[in-house]
Design an enzyme around this catalytic site. Sequence first.
Site, PDB file in Angstrom:
ATOM      1  CB  ALA A   1      -0.878  -0.011   1.240  1.00 34.40           C
TER       2      ALA A   1
ATOM      3  CD  GLU B   1      -2.544  -7.286   3.012  1.00 31.26           C
ATOM      4  OE1 GLU B   1      -2.193  -6.116   2.746  1.00 31.26           O
ATOM      5  OE2 GLU B   1      -3.270  -7.572   3.992  1.00 31.26           O
TER       6      GLU B   1
ATOM      7  CD  GLU C   1       1.702  -5.321   5.818  1.00 32.51           C
ATOM      8  OE1 GLU C   1       2.452  -6.292   6.076  1.00 32.51           O
ATOM      9  OE2 GLU C   1       0.992  -5.284   4.797  1.00 32.51           O
TER      10      GLU C   1
HETATM   11  N1  COA Z   1       4.617   3.130  -0.638  1.00 34.94           N
HETATM   12  C1  COA Z   1       5.002   4.307  -1.200  1.00 34.94           C
HETATM   13  N2  COA Z   1       6.118   4.439  -1.932  1.00 34.94           N
HETATM   14  C2  COA Z   1       6.881   3.340  -2.091  1.00 34.94           C
HETATM   15  C3  COA Z   1       6.552   2.107  -1.534  1.00 34.94           C
HETATM   16  C4  COA Z   1       5.356   2.024  -0.789  1.00 34.94           C
HETATM   17  N3  COA Z   1       4.925   0.879  -0.235  1.00 34.94           N
HETATM   18  N4  COA Z   1       7.513   1.209  -1.856  1.00 34.94           N
HETATM   19  C5  COA Z   1       8.407   1.860  -2.603  1.00 34.94           C
HETATM   20  N5  COA Z   1       8.029   3.157  -2.744  1.00 34.94           N
HETATM   21  C6  COA Z   1       8.715   4.222  -3.483  1.00 34.94           C
HETATM   22  C7  COA Z   1       9.925   4.750  -2.725  1.00 34.94           C
HETATM   23  O1  COA Z   1       9.516   5.708  -1.758  1.00 34.94           O
HETATM   24  C8  COA Z   1      10.724   5.355  -3.849  1.00 34.94           C
HETATM   25  O2  COA Z   1      10.128   6.576  -4.228  1.00 34.94           O
HETATM   26  P1  COA Z   1      11.070   7.889  -4.465  1.00 34.94           P
HETATM   27  O3  COA Z   1      11.995   7.482  -5.585  1.00 34.94           O
HETATM   28  O4  COA Z   1      10.107   8.942  -4.841  1.00 34.94           O
HETATM   29  O5  COA Z   1      11.790   8.114  -3.185  1.00 34.94           O
HETATM   30  C9  COA Z   1      10.466   4.378  -4.999  1.00 34.94           C
HETATM   31  O6  COA Z   1       9.253   3.701  -4.678  1.00 34.94           O
HETATM   32  C10 COA Z   1      11.546   3.333  -5.189  1.00 34.94           C
HETATM   33  O7  COA Z   1      11.721   2.662  -3.952  1.00 34.94           O
HETATM   34  P2  COA Z   1      13.153   2.531  -3.191  1.00 34.94           P
HETATM   35  O8  COA Z   1      12.867   2.306  -1.754  1.00 34.94           O
HETATM   36  O9  COA Z   1      14.025   3.659  -3.556  1.00 34.94           O
HETATM   37  O10 COA Z   1      13.695   1.199  -3.873  1.00 34.94           O
HETATM   38  P3  COA Z   1      14.742   0.171  -3.236  1.00 34.94           P
HETATM   39  O11 COA Z   1      15.149  -0.734  -4.341  1.00 34.94           O
HETATM   40  O12 COA Z   1      15.790   0.893  -2.488  1.00 34.94           O
HETATM   41  O13 COA Z   1      13.885  -0.683  -2.156  1.00 34.94           O
HETATM   42  C11 COA Z   1      11.957  -1.895  -1.353  1.00 34.94           C
HETATM   43  C12 COA Z   1      12.817  -1.503  -2.582  1.00 34.94           C
HETATM   44  C13 COA Z   1      10.740  -2.623  -1.885  1.00 34.94           C
HETATM   45  C14 COA Z   1      12.757  -2.814  -0.434  1.00 34.94           C
HETATM   46  C15 COA Z   1      11.554  -0.611  -0.610  1.00 34.94           C
HETATM   47  O14 COA Z   1      10.991   0.301  -1.541  1.00 34.94           O
HETATM   48  C16 COA Z   1      10.552  -0.828   0.477  1.00 34.94           C
HETATM   49  O15 COA Z   1      10.897  -1.314   1.544  1.00 34.94           O
HETATM   50  N6  COA Z   1       9.263  -0.437   0.248  1.00 34.94           N
HETATM   51  C17 COA Z   1       8.234  -0.506   1.236  1.00 34.94           C
HETATM   52  C18 COA Z   1       7.765  -1.925   1.423  1.00 34.94           C
HETATM   53  C19 COA Z   1       6.714  -1.989   2.483  1.00 34.94           C
HETATM   54  O16 COA Z   1       6.957  -1.754   3.650  1.00 34.94           O
HETATM   55  N7  COA Z   1       5.507  -2.352   2.054  1.00 34.94           N
HETATM   56  C20 COA Z   1       4.402  -2.521   2.940  1.00 34.94           C
HETATM   57  C21 COA Z   1       3.585  -1.312   3.006  1.00 34.94           C
HETATM   58  S1  COA Z   1       2.153  -1.606   3.975  1.00 34.94           S
END
Ligand code: COA
Length: 271
Positions: A80, A128, A148
């Site tokens: 999300a 999910e 989460e």
């Molecule tokens: N919500 C909003 N934005 C998200 C996102 C999310 N769940 N997951 C990734 N993004 C965005 C990042 O903020 C970033 O945006 P920006 O370039 O404007 O800063 C972009 O997507 C790329 O993500 P980034 O984190 O830079 O890539 P990465 O390769 O370093 O890491 C992940 C990849 C998936 C490990 C990391 O993005 C992450 O941990 N995301 C969240 C996962 C999460 O907790 N999901 C559950 C949510 S309930």
Amino acid sequence: MDLFEVSNHNNHSKMNLENIATALKDGIFTVTINRPSKLNALNIKTMDEIEEVMDHVYDNPDIKGVIITGSGTKAFVAGADISEFAGMNPISARKFSERGQEVFASIDNCHKPVIAAVNGFALGGGCELAMACHFRIASDNAKMGLPEVSLGIIPGYGGTQRLSILVGKGKAFEMTMTGDMIDANEAHRIGLVNHVVPQEELVAKAEKIMKKIMSRSPAAIGQLIACVHAAGSTTGYQTEANAFGNCCKTEDFKEGTSAFMEKRKPNFTGK
Ligand code: COA
């Protein structure tokens, strides 16, 4: 064109979608979550669009099966959209969860087969979403998890329920309590995904399985989806018996049994 590169031109329908690309070919409706700069994170707009897309799936007789995937080669859906979490209070958060559950139930309960082609990160709401599909195929770079708790929340789009059903409570507790991601092979080992393939073969694999499903009776498949969902409930066996009865009222049943006796391939209509 890159395998996962998609256009947002949805000219085959009246849908007006910003964050989802769709394509209908030979009865297979491919739904691509398309916010690659945010790793396809599900913001509220995208959830609204998933609902609109599923309405279209239910209503359009040309759609025989659905494949849900993410754009790009890195992510299916990274969750999300966390940027929309700020300012949520207990009441709005509960509504947020119920709304997500409702949208994902429209996938799970769909009478047409829905396969997730998991092409990278499937985290939180993305995991999910994949679990709301009837089954999952992963590319070898896929990483899945429900992280989460590291944000101080829990899965709210049905994840605690569907993960427990798919992999058992012990593994579900470990994954949701640690928040750890698992790779595609581990997801396969525990039954979260059915197949793991190289990324460039992912869509083809999903389409191959979907074509086989589409060669079977759509009427019977609609009935069996409801039965599998009833597994474990007190009414599961009754649901199966009722559904078995319902099948015998269909033209597909007449066609399938006649074709067998006449040693020919059946030509199912779904009626
Ligand atoms: N919500 C909003 N934005 C998200 C996102 C999310 N769940 N997951 C990734 N993004 C965005 C990042 O903020 C970033 O945006 P920006 O370039 O404007 O800063 C972009 O997507 C790329 O993500 P980034 O984190 O830079 O890539 P990465 O390769 O370093 O890491 C992940 C990849 C998936 C490990 C990391 O993005 C992450 O941990 N995301 C969240 C996962 C999460 O907790 N999901 C559950 C949510 S309930």
